[in-house]
Write a protein that holds these residues in place. Structure first.
Motif, PDB file in Angstrom:
ATOM      1  N   HIS A 170     -20.899  -9.040  34.933  1.00 49.45           N
ATOM      2  CA  HIS A 170     -22.011  -8.103  34.782  1.00 49.45           C
ATOM      3  C   HIS A 170     -21.988  -7.502  33.386  1.00 49.45           C
ATOM      4  O   HIS A 170     -21.002  -6.862  32.994  1.00 49.45           O
ATOM      5  N   LEU A 171     -23.067  -7.690  32.630  1.00 47.96           N
ATOM      6  CA  LEU A 171     -23.219  -7.102  31.312  1.00 47.96           C
ATOM      7  C   LEU A 171     -24.099  -5.858  31.472  1.00 47.96           C
ATOM      8  O   LEU A 171     -25.290  -5.956  31.766  1.00 47.96           O
ATOM      9  N   ALA A 192     -29.953  -1.698  32.764  1.00 50.94           N
ATOM     10  CA  ALA A 192     -30.267  -3.113  32.956  1.00 50.94           C
ATOM     11  C   ALA A 192     -28.954  -3.861  32.979  1.00 50.94           C
ATOM     12  O   ALA A 192     -28.149  -3.745  32.045  1.00 50.94           O
ATOM     13  N   VAL A 193     -28.706  -4.584  34.060  1.00 49.02           N
ATOM     14  CA  VAL A 193     -27.480  -5.364  34.179  1.00 49.02           C
ATOM     15  C   VAL A 193     -27.843  -6.844  34.210  1.00 49.02           C
ATOM     16  O   VAL A 193     -28.695  -7.271  34.990  1.00 49.02           O
ATOM     17  N   LEU A 194     -27.202  -7.607  33.336  1.00 47.52           N
ATOM     18  CA  LEU A 194     -27.362  -9.055  33.317  1.00 47.52           C
ATOM     19  C   LEU A 194     -26.196  -9.662  34.083  1.00 47.52           C
ATOM     20  O   LEU A 194     -25.032  -9.434  33.737  1.00 47.52           O
ATOM     21  N   GLY A 195     -26.493 -10.405  35.135  1.00 43.97           N
ATOM     22  CA  GLY A 195     -25.459 -11.039  35.940  1.00 43.97           C
ATOM     23  C   GLY A 195     -25.425 -12.534  35.683  1.00 43.97           C
ATOM     24  O   GLY A 195     -26.471 -13.186  35.600  1.00 43.97           O
ATOM     25  N   VAL A 196     -24.222 -13.079  35.558  1.00 40.09           N
ATOM     26  CA  VAL A 196     -24.048 -14.513  35.340  1.00 40.09           C
ATOM     27  C   VAL A 196     -22.941 -15.009  36.264  1.00 40.09           C
ATOM     28  O   VAL A 196     -21.848 -14.424  36.324  1.00 40.09           O
ATOM     29  N   PHE A 243     -34.503 -16.931  35.808  1.00 40.46           N
ATOM     30  CA  PHE A 243     -33.660 -15.816  36.222  1.00 40.46           C
ATOM     31  C   PHE A 243     -34.264 -15.149  37.449  1.00 40.46           C
ATOM     32  O   PHE A 243     -35.431 -15.372  37.804  1.00 40.46           O
ATOM     33  N   TYR A 244     -33.454 -14.332  38.111  1.00 41.00           N
ATOM     34  CA  TYR A 244     -33.895 -13.532  39.254  1.00 41.00           C
ATOM     35  C   TYR A 244     -33.999 -12.083  38.792  1.00 41.00           C
ATOM     36  O   TYR A 244     -33.130 -11.591  38.070  1.00 41.00           O
ATOM     37  N   ARG A 245     -35.033 -11.403  39.224  1.00 39.25           N
ATOM     38  CA  ARG A 245     -35.263 -10.024  38.778  1.00 39.25           C
ATOM     39  C   ARG A 245     -35.607  -9.153  39.985  1.00 39.25           C
ATOM     40  O   ARG A 245     -36.452  -9.508  40.813  1.00 39.25           O
ATOM     41  N   TYR A 246     -34.946  -8.019  40.097  1.00 39.95           N
ATOM     42  CA  TYR A 246     -35.300  -7.062  41.154  1.00 39.95           C
ATOM     43  C   TYR A 246     -34.782  -5.684  40.782  1.00 39.95           C
ATOM     44  O   TYR A 246     -33.920  -5.527  39.908  1.00 39.95           O
ATOM     45  N   GLN A 247     -35.292  -4.666  41.448  1.00 42.86           N
ATOM     46  CA  GLN A 247     -34.858  -3.290  41.260  1.00 42.86           C
ATOM     47  C   GLN A 247     -33.777  -2.987  42.275  1.00 42.86           C
ATOM     48  O   GLN A 247     -33.975  -3.160  43.477  1.00 42.86           O
ATOM     49  N   GLY A 248     -32.613  -2.542  41.789  1.00 40.92           N
ATOM     50  CA  GLY A 248     -31.505  -2.297  42.698  1.00 40.92           C
ATOM     51  C   GLY A 248     -30.627  -1.145  42.264  1.00 40.92           C
ATOM     52  O   GLY A 248     -31.102  -0.168  41.675  1.00 40.92           O
ATOM     53  N   SER A 249     -29.339  -1.287  42.530  1.00 40.96           N
ATOM     54  CA  SER A 249     -28.413  -0.169  42.348  1.00 40.96           C
ATOM     55  C   SER A 249     -27.119  -0.614  41.695  1.00 40.96           C
ATOM     56  O   SER A 249     -26.864  -1.810  41.503  1.00 40.96           O
ATOM     57  N   VAL A 263     -30.375 -11.701  37.081  1.00 38.04           N
ATOM     58  CA  VAL A 263     -29.302 -12.654  37.371  1.00 38.04           C
ATOM     59  C   VAL A 263     -29.796 -14.031  36.934  1.00 38.04           C
ATOM     60  O   VAL A 263     -30.799 -14.533  37.441  1.00 38.04           O
ATOM     61  N   PHE A 264     -29.120 -14.627  35.982  1.00 40.18           N
ATOM     62  CA  PHE A 264     -29.555 -15.914  35.450  1.00 40.18           C
ATOM     63  C   PHE A 264     -29.227 -17.046  36.425  1.00 40.18           C
ATOM     64  O   PHE A 264     -28.184 -17.027  37.090  1.00 40.18           O
ATOM     65  N   LYS A 265     -30.139 -18.009  36.485  1.00 41.75           N
ATOM     66  CA  LYS A 265     -29.934 -19.145  37.378  1.00 41.75           C
ATOM     67  C   LYS A 265     -28.802 -20.041  36.882  1.00 41.75           C
ATOM     68  O   LYS A 265     -28.000 -20.537  37.682  1.00 41.75           O
ATOM     69  N   ASN A 266     -28.743 -20.259  35.579  1.00 46.73           N
ATOM     70  CA  ASN A 266     -27.702 -21.126  35.026  1.00 46.73           C
ATOM     71  C   ASN A 266     -26.366 -20.394  34.958  1.00 46.73           C
ATOM     72  O   ASN A 266     -26.315 -19.171  34.800  1.00 46.73           O
ATOM     73  N   LYS A 267     -25.310 -21.179  35.051  1.00 47.33           N
ATOM     74  CA  LYS A 267     -23.966 -20.615  35.197  1.00 47.33           C
ATOM     75  C   LYS A 267     -23.091 -20.887  33.980  1.00 47.33           C
ATOM     76  O   LYS A 267     -23.409 -21.720  33.136  1.00 47.33           O
ATOM     77  N   LEU A 268     -21.974 -20.176  33.968  1.00 41.52           N
ATOM     78  CA  LEU A 268     -20.905 -20.424  33.007  1.00 41.52           C
ATOM     79  C   LEU A 268     -19.774 -21.178  33.694  1.00 41.52           C
ATOM     80  O   LEU A 268     -19.720 -21.251  34.924  1.00 41.52           O
ATOM     81  N   LYS A 269     -18.854 -21.720  32.884  1.00 41.03           N
ATOM     82  CA  LYS A 269     -17.737 -22.493  33.424  1.00 41.03           C
ATOM     83  C   LYS A 269     -16.426 -21.726  33.281  1.00 41.03           C
ATOM     84  O   LYS A 269     -16.201 -21.007  32.307  1.00 41.03           O
ATOM     85  N   ILE A 270     -15.567 -21.897  34.279  1.00 41.04           N
ATOM     86  CA  ILE A 270     -14.205 -21.362  34.231  1.00 41.04           C
ATOM     87  C   ILE A 270     -13.322 -22.297  35.047  1.00 41.04           C
ATOM     88  O   ILE A 270     -13.738 -22.780  36.108  1.00 41.04           O
ATOM     89  N   SER A 271     -12.131 -22.581  34.567  1.00 41.27           N
ATOM     90  CA  SER A 271     -11.238 -23.470  35.321  1.00 41.27           C
ATOM     91  C   SER A 271     -10.520 -22.690  36.413  1.00 41.27           C
ATOM     92  O   SER A 271     -10.430 -21.456  36.373  1.00 41.27           O
TER      93      SER A 271
END
Length: 369
Positions: A170-171, A192-196, A243-249, A263-271
């Motif tokens: 969460h950014l 505004a929170v950007l979720g990935v 991306f997905y957009r909504y009003q929340g908490s 919340v972006f549809k595309n993802k990041l990678k982590i092993s």
């Protein structure tokens, strides 16, 4: 580059006492943005009276999410987060996102074990901010933090089409017109929170190497470390059109309903190996820090929150990157020029002092003669 520790233990103890001592209304906000939620069923300091003690939330047991609303009424509100997200077709295409200073390497990056997550903060002359993508104004970056599970099948707070991911970052940003976070959380569009989401990759993600290495030095709550700086764009997916957009908490107490979620549809990678490093951290109660995500909340009137779409103007994106890098270089050049001027002033003062001393010596010599 060597890793340099920050002595955060004293500050953590000070803030921990504030969690107990200041008003219940302010306590959760401090924890959400300074300690990002912190304590887990920990006894209060011995010198506090019974009246001083406030509810200390956690992710399980009698202080877990199902009990939050008993002490923080907003946690039982109608627009809570996280929620289930759906892949319905976009209804409209919005103006493209504009990410300013996301590609500039900060002066320093600090990683902190907050007691219920790991938080990353950045020190830089120009604070990153985002606008566009149907956001109503510019939002300035504050911090980012992570949510993860005890295994690779759970961990994210949001789910997409009933799928939960092993980790979510969460950014956190506040709306610039409100000047600071404390003011921003008083308004429904204050944050505004950007979720990935992250997915598991076979190979390590090299962009996460510095962060993962630093985690080994912040296993205990309150520990902090300065690591090799990296740009904030490290935590943005390469493709940000959908991306997905909504009003929340907020997803932690006090659960203020003041967040514009992206919340972006595309993802990041982590092993799997990299993700396992997060599980070596400890909650405030000494238990392994895992499953630090809130259960899904009712949609309420926010039915079928689906995909949105922003224009992806590749050339414009490259121009933004070029512009902010040039601005950063200009700022650096300005600082270097200022340093040269200050150095010249210092040398001039030394020369004047030397001349004055020589004159004084000459006057003394003349008296003797």
């Amino acid at each position: 580059m060597a890793l340099h520790f920050s002595d955060a233990s004293a500050d953590f103890k000070r803030r921990e006492r504030q969690v107990w001592c200041i008003s219940a209304a302010l306590v959760p906000w401090r924890r959400a943005f300074k300690l990002h939620g912190a304590t887990h069923e920990k006894a209060p300091p011995h010198d506090l009276s019974e009246e001083d003690v406030v509810f200390v939330w956690s992710y399980k047991g009698h202080t877990g999410p199902e009990h939050w609303a008993e002490h923080y009424p907003s946690c039982g509100g109608q627009s809570q987060s996280p929620i289930e997200l759906f892949n319905r077709p976009p209804m409209k295409e919005w103006n493209p996102f504009q990410f300013y200073y996301y590609y500039v390497t900060p002066t320093s990056v600090t990683v902190t074990n907050t007691g219920d997550s790991v938080m990353v903060t950045m020190d830089m002359p120009n604070r990153p901010y985002v606008l566009g993508g149907n956001l109503d104004g510019a939002y300035e970056f504050v911090q980012l933090h992570f949510h993860w599970g005890s295994n690779n099948t759970v961990g994210s707070e949001h789910t997409i089409q009933h799928n939960r991911y092993p980790c979510e970052v969460h950014l956190v940003h506040y709306k610039k017109i409100y000047n600071d976070t404390a003011t921003a959380i008083l308004y429904e569009d204050g944050l505004a929170v950007l979720g990935v989401m992250f997915t598991i990759s076979e190979e390590d993600n090299p962009a996460l190497a510095g962060l993962i290495t630093g985690l080994a030095s912040v296993t205990q709550p309150g520990q902090a470390i300065t690591i090799q700086p990296f740009p904030l764009s490290t935590f943005l997916p390469n493709k940000r059109k959908k991306f997905y957009r909504y009003q929340g908490s907020l997803t932690t107490p006090p659960c203020n309903e003041v967040v514009v979620w992206t919340v972006f549809k595309n993802k990041l990678k982590i092993s799997a190996t990299q993700l396992a490093a997060f599980r070596n951290l400890k909650f405030t109660n000494g238990h392994s820090m895992v499953d630090n995500y809130r259960p899904l909340q009712p949609l309420g009137t926010r039915q079928d929150v689906g995909l949105e779409q922003a224009k992806w103007e590749h050339e414009a994106h490259l121009e933004w990157m070029k512009l902010e890098l040039e601005m950063a270089k200009t700022e650096e050049a300005r600082e270097q020029e200022h340093a040269k001027i200050e150095q010249a002033k210092t040398e001039l003062a030394r020369e004047q002092a030397r001349i004055e001393k020589a004159r004084e010596q000459a006057r003394e010599q003349a008296k003797l003669e």
